[in-house]
Design an enzyme around this catalytic site. Sequence first.
Site, mmCIF file in Angstrom:
data_model
loop_
_atom_site.group_PDB
_atom_site.id
_atom_site.type_symbol
_atom_site.label_atom_id
_atom_site.label_comp_id
_atom_site.label_asym_id
_atom_site.label_seq_id
_atom_site.Cartn_x
_atom_site.Cartn_y
_atom_site.Cartn_z
ATOM 1 N N ALA A 89 40.801 31.097 84.738
ATOM 2 C CA ALA A 89 40.975 32.406 84.101
ATOM 3 C C ALA A 89 39.745 32.708 83.256
ATOM 4 O O ALA A 89 39.015 31.796 82.856
ATOM 5 C CB ALA A 89 42.229 32.426 83.235
ATOM 6 N N LYS A 100 41.661 37.899 84.678
ATOM 7 C CA LYS A 100 41.072 37.139 85.760
ATOM 8 C C LYS A 100 40.227 38.081 86.627
ATOM 9 O O LYS A 100 40.251 39.277 86.430
ATOM 10 C CB LYS A 100 42.168 36.503 86.623
ATOM 11 C CG LYS A 100 42.830 35.333 85.915
ATOM 12 C CD LYS A 100 43.829 34.606 86.795
ATOM 13 C CE LYS A 100 43.365 34.293 88.165
ATOM 14 N NZ LYS A 100 42.093 33.540 88.269
ATOM 15 N N GLU A 109 44.538 36.277 94.225
ATOM 16 C CA GLU A 109 44.964 35.426 93.100
ATOM 17 C C GLU A 109 46.285 35.929 92.514
ATOM 18 O O GLU A 109 47.181 35.142 92.204
ATOM 19 C CB GLU A 109 43.882 35.408 92.009
ATOM 20 C CG GLU A 109 42.645 34.661 92.456
ATOM 21 C CD GLU A 109 41.506 34.688 91.461
ATOM 22 O OE1 GLU A 109 40.582 33.894 91.623
ATOM 23 O OE2 GLU A 109 41.529 35.501 90.522
HETATM 24 C C1 5RP Z 1 38.022 34.455 90.015
HETATM 25 C C2 5RP Z 1 38.701 34.141 88.741
HETATM 26 C C3 5RP Z 1 38.336 32.858 88.093
HETATM 27 O O1 5RP Z 1 39.463 32.051 88.039
HETATM 28 C C4 5RP Z 1 37.837 33.161 86.711
HETATM 29 O O2 5RP Z 1 36.729 34.038 86.823
HETATM 30 C C5 5RP Z 1 37.405 31.881 85.978
HETATM 31 O O3 5RP Z 1 36.304 31.326 86.603
HETATM 32 P P1 5RP Z 1 35.555 30.087 85.992
HETATM 33 O O4 5RP Z 1 36.451 28.918 86.117
HETATM 34 O O5 5RP Z 1 34.289 29.988 86.832
HETATM 35 O O6 5RP Z 1 35.207 30.404 84.563
HETATM 36 O O7 5RP Z 1 39.530 34.852 88.249
HETATM 37 O O8 5RP Z 1 38.340 35.740 90.467
#
Ligand code: 5RP
Length: 234
Positions: A89, A100, A109
């Site tokens: 997230a 997200k 998702e």
């Molecule tokens: C992808 C998402 C990811 O879960 C969110 O951006 C978190 O990414 P990260 O673990 O690289 O910080 O929602 O659409």
Amino acid sequence: MNSVGNLRKAKLSAAKKAMEFIADAEVIGVGTGSTVEVFISLLGESKSEWRGRVFTASSIDTALKLGDLGFKVLHPVSIEKLDVYVDGADEVDRELNMIKGGGAALTLEKIMTYYSDRRVFIVDYTKLVGYLGEKHPVPLDVQQQALNLVCRYLSKRGYKPKIRYATKGKYGPIISDVGGVIVDVYPQKRFDPLELERELTSLPGVIETGLFVGLADFVVVGYEERAEVLKRGR
Ligand code: 5RP
């Protein structure tokens, strides 16, 4: 200042703890992003344990990574039931509502989260915020044909929509796994997550939003040396 090494350790702490939540699952949904990437590498380190399980993925990126490790990965259309879904997230508030979509995979998702029996999110401690929107915009997945109409409508209502452009490897807007264009919305004031979610999803042309309200069962927060499990409703 968070060093990259510290953050990597925090992600690893969260990912390790999350393994406990999938131990009894036969069908496992896997999200997208750098924290999930750490989770996938842990799956790879204990491959034999997960051989008989079925995986599905919220993005082509994750499907490819799981497939490369030799896991059985099914297209979501073949999945009737998800025992558990694990994802990252961008922001998590005190009620475990989330933003997200930083990786543009928000639509699948949201679908996998909603229809899963157990929803587990893994984040490093920098993702905890006092209120949603503190650090990140709210991503939208928008039907291509409706892009300008939706953006103009949002602008007129005081939201600041910004089409997300690729910075590398592609010219032009980022196209999501379901064929939409990612638009980041910058609300100009604090918002009620549920109200904004309802407003945005009611707009024709908006495929999905990155607001996840009341959808997390567990958020595993990783720190350098430990992980803390936050449970919804506590
Ligand atoms: C992808 C998402 C990811 O879960 C969110 O951006 C978190 O990414 P990260 O673990 O690289 O910080 O929602 O659409």
